[in-house]
Design an enzyme around this catalytic site. Structure first.
Site, PDB file in Angstrom:
ATOM      1  N   SER A  37     -12.790 -13.773 -25.227  1.00 27.71           N
ATOM      2  CA  SER A  37     -11.970 -12.778 -24.529  1.00 27.71           C
ATOM      3  C   SER A  37     -10.674 -13.365 -23.984  1.00 27.71           C
ATOM      4  CB  SER A  37     -12.773 -12.150 -23.386  1.00 27.71           C
ATOM      5  OG  SER A  37     -13.268 -13.145 -22.512  1.00 27.71           O
ATOM      6  N   GLY A  74     -16.684 -11.913 -25.371  1.00 28.36           N
ATOM      7  CA  GLY A  74     -18.099 -12.232 -25.258  1.00 28.36           C
ATOM      8  C   GLY A  74     -18.593 -13.269 -26.239  1.00 28.36           C
ATOM      9  N   ASN A 102     -17.982 -18.781 -22.569  1.00 26.44           N
ATOM     10  CA  ASN A 102     -19.172 -17.943 -22.443  1.00 26.44           C
ATOM     11  C   ASN A 102     -20.464 -18.749 -22.539  1.00 26.44           C
ATOM     12  OD1 ASN A 102     -18.001 -15.283 -22.099  1.00 26.44           O
ATOM     13  ND2 ASN A 102     -17.283 -15.465 -24.196  1.00 26.44           N
ATOM     14  N   ASP A 183     -11.684  -9.212 -11.980  1.00 23.10           N
ATOM     15  CA  ASP A 183     -12.962  -9.898 -12.169  1.00 23.10           C
ATOM     16  C   ASP A 183     -12.889 -11.374 -11.771  1.00 23.10           C
ATOM     17  OD1 ASP A 183     -11.609 -11.155 -14.259  1.00 23.10           O
ATOM     18  OD2 ASP A 183     -12.722 -10.138 -15.846  1.00 23.10           O
ATOM     19  N   HIS A 186     -10.568 -13.470 -15.963  1.00 20.69           N
ATOM     20  CA  HIS A 186      -9.639 -13.291 -17.078  1.00 20.69           C
ATOM     21  C   HIS A 186      -8.198 -13.214 -16.582  1.00 20.69           C
ATOM     22  CE1 HIS A 186     -13.475 -11.811 -18.766  1.00 20.69           C
ATOM     23  NE2 HIS A 186     -13.012 -12.336 -19.895  1.00 20.69           N
TER      24      HIS A 186
END
Length: 214
Positions: A37, A74, A102, A183, A186
Site C-alpha cells: 500500500s 495489504g 505488512n 491511520d 500511510h
C-alpha cells in the site's frame, strides 16, 4: 580546397560522428514500483501515489522514464513472490522493490520475510532486471527482539545480491503526523512528496547505472 569540397568534407565528418555515437534510446526507461500500500498510494488519487510523483519529479529533471505502479495494498512478501513474474513484464528496465511492512505488522517470522525477498531478488537477477531495494523497519510495538531480527534483512540482501539499498522507504515520514493519513501509518499526499524528495537522488543514481550498462 574549394568551398564546395570543404562543405562535403565536413558533412562527411558529421555523418561519421553520428554513426559512431551508438544507438539512442527511442523509448523512455521503463521502471516498475513493486510493493504494498505504501507503493500503491493507499486512499490517495492515482496521481498522488509514489510511482506517479516520482516519475514526474524525474521527468522534471530531464529523465525520460515511465514508472508503472505495481503496488498492492495489504501485500506481504509471500504475496509479492507469488505475483512477481506477471506483475513485472518483460521489457522492464528496472524495479524499485518495496515489501515487508505488512509482514512486520502481522508478526510474520523475519526469517520468512528474508527468504521471500531473497527469492524475488534472485528471480529478477535471473531475468536480468536491475533492482533498487527499499528497506523497512519493524514497528516499535513488535519489540526489540523482533526488530533485531527484522531490521537487518535489507542490508544483508542488498550485499548478497549486489543491489543498491535505500534503507527506509518511510524515511522522513514515519512519526510525522502531518505527513500521514489519520491511520498514522500511510503517507498523505504531502508525505509522498517528502518520500520522493528524499529518494530522488538514489533513484537518479539507479537509473544512471542502468543506462550505463546499455
Amino acid at each position: 580546397m574549394s568551398f564546395k569540397a570543404a562543405l562535403g568534407f565536413f558533412a562527411s565528418l558529421a555523418i561519421t560522428a553520428l554513426l559512431s555515437a551508438g544507438p539512442v534510446r527511442a523509448e523512455p526507461l521503463k521502471l516498475v514500483g513493486f510493493g504494498d500500500s505504501l507503493m500503491a498510494g493507499y486512499q490517495l488519487p492515482a496521481t498522488d501515489a509514489f510511482p506517479a510523483k516520482l516519475e514526474k519529479a524525474l521527468r522534471d529533471k530531464g529523465h525520460a522514464v515511465e514508472i508503472a505502479n505495481a503496488g498492492v495494498s495489504g501485500d506481504t512478501t509471500s504475496g509479492g513472490l507469488a505475483r512477481l513474474d506477471w506483475s513485472i513484464p518483460d521489457g522492464t528496465d528496472g524495479v524499485i522493490l518495496e515489501l515487508g511492512a505488512n509482514d512486520a505488522l502481522r508478526g510474520i517470522a523475519p526469517e520468512e520475510t528474508e527468504k521471500n525477498l531473497d527469492a524475488m531478488l534472485a528471480r529478477l537477477k535471473e531475468r536480468g532486471i536491475p533492482v533498487l531495494l527499499a528497506g523497512m523497519l519493524a514497528p516499535p510495538n513488535m519489540g526489540a527482539d523482533y526488530a533485531a531480527r527484522f531490521n537487518g534483512i535489507y542490508a544483508r540482501l542488498a550485499q548478497k545480491h549486489g543491489v543498491p539499498l535505500y534503507p527506509f522507504f518511510l524515511d522522513g515520514v514515519a512519526a510525522h503526523a502531518d505527513l500521514q493519513l489519520d491511520d498514522g501509518m500511510h503517507p498523505n499526499a504531502k508525505g509522498v512528496d517528502a518520500m520522493v524528495a528524499a529518494m530522488l537522488q538514489p533513484v537518479e543514481t539507479f537509473i544512471t547505472s542502468i543506462q550505463a550498462k546499455e
